[in-house]
Design a protein around this motif. Structure first.
Motif, PDB file in Angstrom:
ATOM      1  N   LEU A 362       0.466  -1.177   0.085  1.00  0.00           N
ATOM      2  CA  LEU A 362       0.022  -0.031  -0.215  1.00  0.00           C
ATOM      3  C   LEU A 362       0.915   1.481   0.219  1.00  0.00           C
ATOM      4  CD1 LEU A 362      -2.032  -1.018   2.879  1.00  0.00           C
ATOM      5  CD2 LEU A 362      -3.080  -0.813   0.065  1.00  0.00           C
ATOM      6  N   CYS A 363       0.405   2.357  -0.852  1.00  0.00           N
ATOM      7  CA  CYS A 363       1.211   3.471  -0.474  1.00  0.00           C
ATOM      8  C   CYS A 363       0.150   4.792   0.075  1.00  0.00           C
ATOM      9  CB  CYS A 363       1.391   3.971  -2.498  1.00  0.00           C
ATOM     10  SG  CYS A 363       2.192   5.693  -1.802  1.00  0.00           S
ATOM     11  N   GLY A 364       0.301   4.951   1.217  1.00  0.00           N
ATOM     12  CA  GLY A 364      -0.695   5.606   1.678  1.00  0.00           C
ATOM     13  C   GLY A 364       0.044   7.697   1.668  1.00  0.00           C
ATOM     14  N   HIS A 402      -6.279  11.178   4.625  1.00  0.00           N
ATOM     15  CA  HIS A 402      -5.324  10.262   4.127  1.00  0.00           C
ATOM     16  C   HIS A 402      -5.981   8.936   3.719  1.00  0.00           C
ATOM     17  CE1 HIS A 402      -3.469   6.223   5.718  1.00  0.00           C
ATOM     18  NE2 HIS A 402      -2.194   6.758   5.334  1.00  0.00           N
ATOM     19  N   ASP A 404      -5.163   4.662   1.323  1.00  0.00           N
ATOM     20  CA  ASP A 404      -3.828   3.779   1.208  1.00  0.00           C
ATOM     21  C   ASP A 404      -4.707   3.631  -0.453  1.00  0.00           C
ATOM     22  OD1 ASP A 404      -2.583   4.109   3.275  1.00  0.00           O
ATOM     23  OD2 ASP A 404      -3.819   3.141   4.393  1.00  0.00           O
TER      24      ASP A 404
END
Ligand SMILES: Cc1cc2nc3c(=O)[nH]c(=O)nc-3n(C[C@H](O)[C@H](O)[C@H](O)COP(=O)(O)OP(=O)(O)OC[C@H]3O[C@@H](n4cnc5c(N)ncnc54)[C@H](O)[C@@H]3O)c2cc1C
Ligand code: SF4
Lengths: 426, 118
Positions: A362-364, A402, A404
């Motif tokens: 995952l890329c936050g 935010h 993900d």
């Protein structure tokens, strides 16, 4: 030669150093200019920290204390009372310390964690006299909570960011009368919970779309004039209210402290006022990472911790696994790169660039919106096609958002990603 | 139906509390929100965070908190009790500063280690 030098011993620096230690680095140095670790948390004596990270509600000093304890279980070296003066492109760190004097240390990697400082009155130019009694809210917070001085007895607060709200309650509990909290925007910049428990609890009025138009007083503040503003934030004549007070606290924003970053020639994003970063918090200078408030202003320390752990782990990975351990270059020639664009309703994103090949699962992605929105969709598009959407019931500029993004999605994207907000009717 | 903002954590969920149906709470993201919504309408409470004078400490003030929420209307009584304290350094995080403050059942505890002044 150090594997890693961390500049700043606040929550960002502490989390980064601990993560780098866990990642296998054994020669790590934290440089902190204050006389103790913990950064701004030492003066944030209110609670509300740590619900994400520790799953319990801690005060600022307690949260810092937990990390200082964790750090004590590692072999990380700490230099207090030491100020970093310069970082060079080849990762030399110049510092001056009370007991160690002027030193230059070479690092294989660097984490920038210098936090931010408060915007001052000069930076926003309020008209009127220049008497004593005008403080930034954070300075007042330090006086009251650490040094034991009360800045004044009758207080007006300009700006409804969290620090201003927290100080409204703090000054009231300590016996001062807080007459008003004044906000130029039509919404508050602070967390909703702080409006409830810091203003409503004490019947402190919040004037939205208002600003301070005059400060009166000879030696000490005697009066503050507050006026309503129009849609273009210009004061409306005839709407003046006069408050008899001795103190004006300014809570008009924070500015990431990036003098060192600029000097080192690192690219800065003019929207965040922090370094432009990749998915692992690496800056445009290979092996140099940025995290916490120096990268973008956070409202929750838990997110600072998460982001800084990422930076620390990435620094360890850079030193241990980079080609030759040094200078793998920020983007290798055959590597795919995605640029993240701000679409409608979005003021900034962090990271600004993503190298999908380096994302594990995952890329936050952190971002802020430019207005208060109800029932909205966060849309992620690439090449004109929507690749993901996220629902939110409530979005506000004062609350960092935010999402993900799964690696599989990033692998599908081409060249750029655009994040935008769309209000939807239920 | 009463609309509230949950203050238990910084997420600030927008709660709806149904007074007619046993204060049933909706809009909360976690059980703590449901508990808060109910309490806020029946008997509101707050945790007090403040400081006490600290003798010989690295700083003149040591931060403290009540170890549990106390009735909202007792906050200023607790503040008055804190005014009377002079805590000798060194102090340790979690150390009890006032037991059962103002009869609320809550202890006031230190929220940091306060070393002595060097
Ligand atoms: C008043 C206030 C209230 C807040 N309230 C909450 C809350 O209720 N809940 C919550 O979750 N979060 C809250 N936050 C947010 C959170 O505390 C911050 O986001 C967090 O502390 C940022 O951590 P940092 O390490 O990036 O910065 P900092 O804590 O500012 O640490 C930076 C450190 O770097 C040092 N430094 C800077 N430059 C140099 C240099 N050149 N050489 C050496 N050292 C240097 C500084 O001395 C400092 O110790 C609040 C923040 C503020 C300011
Ligand atoms: S309901 Fe839970 S998540 Fe939402 S604000 Fe309250 S404590 Fe936080």
């Amino acid at each position: 030669m150090y594997d890693l030098i961390v500049i700043g011993g606040g929550p960002a620096g502490l989390a980064a150093a601990c993560a780098a230690w866990e990642g296998g680095l054994r020669s790590i140095l934290i440089v902190e200019r204050d006389k103790e670790l913990g950064g701004i948390l030492n003066q944030c004596i209110h609670n509300g920290f740590g619900l994400h990270h520790f799953k319990e509600e801690l005060t600022g000093p307690e949260y810092a204390g937990r990390f200082v304890k964790l750090l004590g279980e590692t072999g990380v070296e700490v230099r207090l009372d030491t100020m970093v003066l310069e970082v060079t492109g080849d990762r030399q760190v110049h510092m001056v310390g009370k007991s160690t004097g002027y030193r230059v240390e070479q690092a294989r990697s660097i984490v920038l964690a210098m936090g931010c400082r408060e915007r001052t009155r000069g930076a926003i130019a309020i008209p009127g006299a220049r008497p004593a009694g005008v403080f930034t809210a954070g300075a007042a917070q330090r006086y009251v909570n650490m040094e034991g001085w009360m800045p004044g007895k009758r207080v007006v607060i300009l700006g409804s960011g969290d620090i201003g709200l927290i100080m409204a309650r703090r000054m009231t509990l300590e016996g001062a009368k807080v007459l008003a909290c004044v906000e130029v925007m039509p919404y508050s910049g602070g967390l909703n919970r702080n409006i409830v428990q810091c203003l409503h609890d004490y019947d402190i009025p919040l004037y939205l779309s208002h600003t301070v138009t005059d400060i009166r007083g000879k030696d000490r503040v005697e009066q503050v004039v507050v006026s309503q503003v129009d849609d273009n934030r210009n004061p409306i004549p005839g709407t003046e209210m006069v408050f008899d007070c001795d103190t004006l606290l300014l809570s008009v924003g924070l500015i990431p402290e990036n003098e060192l970053t600029r000097q080192a020639g690192i690219d800065i994003d003019r929207r965040t006022n922090g370094a432009v970063v990749y998915e692992n918090m690496e800056t445009s200078l290979p092996g140099v990472f940025a995290c916490g408030n120096v990268c973008h202003v956070h409202d929750l320390v838990d997110f600072v911790t998460a982001e800084s752990q990422k930076a620390g782990a990435a620094a360890a990975d850079y030193v241990l696994n980079g080609p030759d351990g040094l200078d793998p270059g920020v983007v290798t020639s055959d590597e795919r790169l995605l640029t993240v664009n701000n679409g409608g309703g979005v003021t900034y994103t962090v990271p600004q660039h993503i190298r999908p090949g380096r994302v594990e699962k995952l890329c936050g992605l952190f971002f802020r919106v430019n207005r208060v929105c109800r029932d909205s969709e966060i849309r992620v598009t690439s090449g004109g096609a929507q690749i993901a959407r996220f629902k939110r019931e409530h979005l506000a500029p004062g609350e960092m958002e935010h999402i993900d993004l799964p690696k599989a999605l990033l692998d599908k994207a081409e060249g750029e990603l655009t994040i935008s907000i769309q209000e939807v009717s239920k | 139906m009463k609309e509230l903002i949950c203050i238990v954590c910084p997420q600030g969920c927008h709660l709806k509390v149904d007074e007619e149906h046993g204060c049933a709470v909706t809009g909360n993201s976690c059980p703590r929100g449901a508990e808060y919504g109910k309490m806020e309408l029946t008997h509101p409470t707050r945790v007090v965070t403040s400081t006490v004078r600290c003798q010989g400490g690295l700083y003149p003030r040591c931060p403290v908190k009540t170890d549990r929420a106390i009735p909202k209307e007792r906050m200023f009584d607790v503040m008055a009790a804190l005014e009377e304290v002079a805590l000798p350094a060194p102090a340790a995080v979690g150390q009890v500063v006032i037991e059962n403050v103002c009869g609320t059942g809550a202890d006031v505890v230190a929220t940091r280690n306060m070393p002595s002044r060097r």
